[in-house]
Design an enzyme around this catalytic site. Sequence first.
Site, PDB file in Angstrom:
ATOM      1  N   GLY A 168      48.515  34.002  45.251  1.00 52.98           N
ATOM      2  CA  GLY A 168      48.178  35.237  45.421  1.00 52.98           C
ATOM      3  C   GLY A 168      46.802  35.083  46.249  1.00 52.98           C
ATOM      4  O   GLY A 168      45.652  35.893  46.018  1.00 52.98           O
TER       5      GLY A 168
ATOM      6  N   ALA B 296      41.409  38.015  45.072  1.00 51.27           N
ATOM      7  CA  ALA B 296      41.110  36.747  45.900  1.00 51.27           C
ATOM      8  C   ALA B 296      40.157  36.851  46.962  1.00 51.27           C
ATOM      9  O   ALA B 296      39.131  36.291  47.089  1.00 51.27           O
ATOM     10  CB  ALA B 296      42.244  35.899  46.503  1.00 51.27           C
ATOM     11  N   LYS B 297      40.381  38.150  47.587  1.00 47.82           N
ATOM     12  CA  LYS B 297      39.417  38.493  48.884  1.00 47.82           C
ATOM     13  C   LYS B 297      37.869  38.765  48.204  1.00 47.82           C
ATOM     14  O   LYS B 297      37.044  38.310  48.766  1.00 47.82           O
ATOM     15  CB  LYS B 297      40.221  39.632  49.642  1.00 47.82           C
ATOM     16  CG  LYS B 297      39.454  40.027  50.721  1.00 47.82           C
ATOM     17  CD  LYS B 297      40.182  41.015  51.491  1.00 47.82           C
ATOM     18  CE  LYS B 297      39.284  41.632  52.789  1.00 47.82           C
ATOM     19  NZ  LYS B 297      40.037  43.101  53.258  1.00 47.82           N
TER      20      LYS B 297
ATOM     21  N   LYS C 143      44.313  39.260  33.394  1.00 47.50           N
ATOM     22  CA  LYS C 143      44.972  40.352  32.512  1.00 47.50           C
ATOM     23  C   LYS C 143      45.887  41.044  33.311  1.00 47.50           C
ATOM     24  O   LYS C 143      45.535  41.316  34.555  1.00 47.50           O
ATOM     25  CB  LYS C 143      44.010  41.297  31.671  1.00 47.50           C
ATOM     26  CG  LYS C 143      42.993  42.031  32.577  1.00 47.50           C
ATOM     27  CD  LYS C 143      42.070  42.600  31.415  1.00 47.50           C
ATOM     28  CE  LYS C 143      41.435  43.857  32.464  1.00 47.50           C
ATOM     29  NZ  LYS C 143      42.160  45.040  32.667  1.00 47.50           N
TER      30      LYS C 143
ATOM     31  N   HIS D  36      37.086  38.783  32.960  1.00 41.23           N
ATOM     32  CA  HIS D  36      35.752  38.591  33.670  1.00 41.23           C
ATOM     33  C   HIS D  36      34.370  39.174  33.119  1.00 41.23           C
ATOM     34  O   HIS D  36      33.608  38.880  33.347  1.00 41.23           O
ATOM     35  CB  HIS D  36      35.909  39.396  34.968  1.00 41.23           C
ATOM     36  CG  HIS D  36      35.930  40.787  34.954  1.00 41.23           C
ATOM     37  ND1 HIS D  36      36.809  41.724  34.706  1.00 41.23           N
ATOM     38  CD2 HIS D  36      34.790  41.690  35.285  1.00 41.23           C
ATOM     39  CE1 HIS D  36      36.500  43.060  34.782  1.00 41.23           C
ATOM     40  NE2 HIS D  36      35.110  42.787  35.184  1.00 41.23           N
TER      41      HIS D  36
ATOM     42  N   GLY E  54      32.090  36.770  31.656  1.00 40.88           N
ATOM     43  CA  GLY E  54      31.629  36.109  32.683  1.00 40.88           C
ATOM     44  C   GLY E  54      30.279  36.916  33.133  1.00 40.88           C
ATOM     45  O   GLY E  54      29.488  36.303  33.959  1.00 40.88           O
TER      46      GLY E  54
ATOM     47  N   GLU F 181      32.750  54.929  33.673  1.00 41.80           N
ATOM     48  CA  GLU F 181      32.964  54.683  35.143  1.00 41.80           C
ATOM     49  C   GLU F 181      32.967  56.130  35.770  1.00 41.80           C
ATOM     50  O   GLU F 181      33.568  57.146  35.008  1.00 41.80           O
ATOM     51  CB  GLU F 181      34.242  54.160  35.418  1.00 41.80           C
ATOM     52  CG  GLU F 181      34.300  52.712  34.854  1.00 41.80           C
ATOM     53  CD  GLU F 181      35.617  51.900  35.198  1.00 41.80           C
ATOM     54  OE1 GLU F 181      35.855  51.414  36.244  1.00 41.80           O
ATOM     55  OE2 GLU F 181      36.404  51.587  34.241  1.00 41.80           O
TER      56      GLU F 181
ATOM     57  N   ASP G  13      43.729  48.945  29.162  1.00 35.88           N
ATOM     58  CA  ASP G  13      43.134  48.342  30.234  1.00 35.88           C
ATOM     59  C   ASP G  13      41.475  47.872  30.041  1.00 35.88           C
ATOM     60  O   ASP G  13      41.137  46.976  30.587  1.00 35.88           O
ATOM     61  CB  ASP G  13      42.798  49.622  31.228  1.00 35.88           C
ATOM     62  CG  ASP G  13      42.501  48.943  32.932  1.00 35.88           C
ATOM     63  OD1 ASP G  13      42.681  47.844  33.066  1.00 35.88           O
ATOM     64  OD2 ASP G  13      41.528  49.686  33.354  1.00 35.88           O
TER      65      ASP G  13
ATOM     66  N   HIS H 266      37.888  43.914  27.084  1.00 37.90           N
ATOM     67  CA  HIS H 266      36.527  43.528  27.520  1.00 37.90           C
ATOM     68  C   HIS H 266      35.781  44.149  26.198  1.00 37.90           C
ATOM     69  O   HIS H 266      34.898  43.279  26.047  1.00 37.90           O
ATOM     70  CB  HIS H 266      36.227  44.688  28.765  1.00 37.90           C
ATOM     71  CG  HIS H 266      36.781  44.498  29.859  1.00 37.90           C
ATOM     72  ND1 HIS H 266      37.504  43.208  30.298  1.00 37.90           N
ATOM     73  CD2 HIS H 266      37.371  45.177  30.893  1.00 37.90           C
ATOM     74  CE1 HIS H 266      37.958  43.150  31.487  1.00 37.90           C
ATOM     75  NE2 HIS H 266      38.078  44.794  31.937  1.00 37.90           N
TER      76      HIS H 266
END
Length: 791
Positions: free
Chosen positions: A37, A43-44, A179, A209, A212, A248, A267, A272
């Site tokens: 992917g 990835a981008k 996830k 994430h 991190g 958010e 989600d 998280h």
Amino acid sequence: MFVTVFLLLVALCAQKGNGLEREAGRGPGHVSVIIVGGTGDLAKKYLWQGFFQLYLHHAGAGNTFSFYGGGLSPAEKATPVLFEILKTVSCSKDVSQERCALLKEQFLRLSQYRQLKTLEDYQELAKQMEEQLQQEEMVEAGRLFYLSVPAFAYADIAEKINSSCRPTSGAWLRVVLEKPFGHDYRSAQVLSSQFRNSLKEEEMYRIDHYLGKQVVSKILPFRKENQRFLEPIWNRHHIERIEIVLKETLDVKGRIPFYDQYGVIRDVLQNHLTEVMMLLTMKLPQNLSSSDEVLQNKLEMLNSLLPLGKNQAVVGQYQAYKEEVQKEINQTKDRVSHTPTFAAVVAHIHEAQYEGVPILLISGKMLDERVGYARVLFKNDVFCLQNHDSVHCKPKQIVFYFGHGSLGYPAVLVSKNLFRPAGTDPHWKEVTEHKDAAVFGLPVSEYNVQVPAEDKEAYAELISHIFAGQKNSFVSTEILLASWALWTPLLNSLSGIFPRIYPGGSDNGDMLDVHLKGKEIKYNSEVVIISPDEMGGMSPSSYQVMKGKFRSAEMVSAWTEDLIERLAADMQDAAEAAVHQGGVFHLALSGGASPLALFHRLALYHFSFPWRETHVWMVDERCVPPTEQDSNFHNLHEHLLQHIKIPYHNIHPMPVQLNQRLCVEEDGGALLYEEELKKLVNDSSLHFILLGVGYDGHTASLFPGGKLDPLGKSLVALTESPTKPHQRMTLTLSAINRAHRVAVLVMGKGKHELVTQLSRTTENLNRYPVTGVKPANGSLAWYIDYDALLG
């Protein structure tokens, strides 16, 4: 020459050394990184930058690298896309421009795209990796596969990796998974068992994430560094509550097909916020570097949580979500999504240390600000009689501030009236000059503030942990299943509950404020009655339920959830009053989509409804067999009757099927139903009739242009509908207007134009049959949601 010999000696020693050092990721050798992917959004945005950071730190330090971007597209199509992404990677400020340019050039030279679609593609990849090792005479340290693909593809890719891409000669294999890790406990179990056939537990790195984020990863070290201050107060005697919040401002446009299947609990809360809760409340490990000890202590904490049920949660949904679902998934206007975009959950730990301490986990979309934090609020037993600004009377709290919000940067804040935290971590620094901002009502200057010495991106941090083989920042199979075991019963209990509708942003006001009572949580705002005159110029957040007049009759209007709650309560009040007065309650219910929410509410919440004394009648029925989905009775049975305890002889379906045929006038079905009404219902006056209204103004099965005689004697009639199935049986206006109470339920933006027209017209039976609803000796009430009323 000396340097070359030295590096060769190092490599030879590493090759001959035991496999443990290499397995931990610290030994020199060649590492192949494969992002499956590799041209996708994740990835981008994050992954290639994270792996470039890894390359920056380890280039020339004993490791060599190859990087592969994998995907389903052919190489000739995807290679240019990949290299456009790779050109955007950047160096940290401490790297000179010359060195950065050189390293970027090397990074691009070491990278390539490969199509990874079939087993043969993976076999070709493995062959290329082996040939490179042989040609360049390199020792292999390991292979790192990052699966940045939808979860349904995990098992298949893991099997391909296992069968064709495993390294030989003792090198490590690490497979990173994003996830979601399942949808509930059962699906997570299935996924885990599929992985078990392909990968070992130590080879899987399930990434969250949030672990991190610098402040999140600081929680355990902070507790350890300040143990002498925290140990006496980190318990139920001193902690008032713990709040873990992620707010958010964005909606979920573009993600609806995924989000509508998952919602905010799956989600955000299940992963998280649960991870943060574990870090705050788990037993402090003796060795923070021990992955086994950290993960074991997390698991013990998860297993000590009390079960979560519907009384431990409230859910909401922003107002525009329904319309977004209709657009992105091509759903009809009548389709109602229960998916929450906001949730507040209260958890409790069944251990003496935290007994009675509420832990709030809250997250939502379309809220007033973007901010994330974990706040430990301590009890304050000091009372300041005169100087209320005294430092002793201000809140005592520790705030792990993840970022954004009023502060704008990640930080750990400790109230100055609590203690001054230790400053032993070289990666963190104390801030003494503060910006003009407040955190929870206190100026930042009222806190001792620590911030990261250098900002680091979460994915880059976790990628470095994967490379080093540090598993304590990742989700083990045991913790994954324990987490789903906690959350799945709650999700099941909420499946039939309608979320509270909120407008979004600052207009939410106090609509989403919550109130804790014992171990339960509720919305703080109950129903508030406001007259139409008081409404003028007010934003939607300023009212909950509005009561006024519509077509000279009583009107109740509210957000959908509150409207249904009010209608159900009014119906139960009417039932109890009728049973108290005469021992029986006669209720007539209409078909269509509008009443379904009410049926759910009655079945799930109104356990004290006097169903044993209630007779349920039909307002109208389609002329189809009662077992078919088009049947109003079928829907009534599916959504209400089968869920309540009501005597079968108290249920009165309309006799549309007689003599093996449907609604034939000679069979006298309408007359039979009328005689049954007259026999059982005093003066044929039903106690409560629930009606809907169609887009064309019809009500019951009384349609525009039909023969309607509000003063006629018949109570039940056969009618024709302009839409299929055309034949209907219905109560007449004469029967409806005999009722003690009639409620007309109108919901959805699609009805706004109709509501506007009805508010302007007088009685017009030919065009708007609903205008003929005028109970002779009873009352009429319109229940209109804000979408229909305000558009």
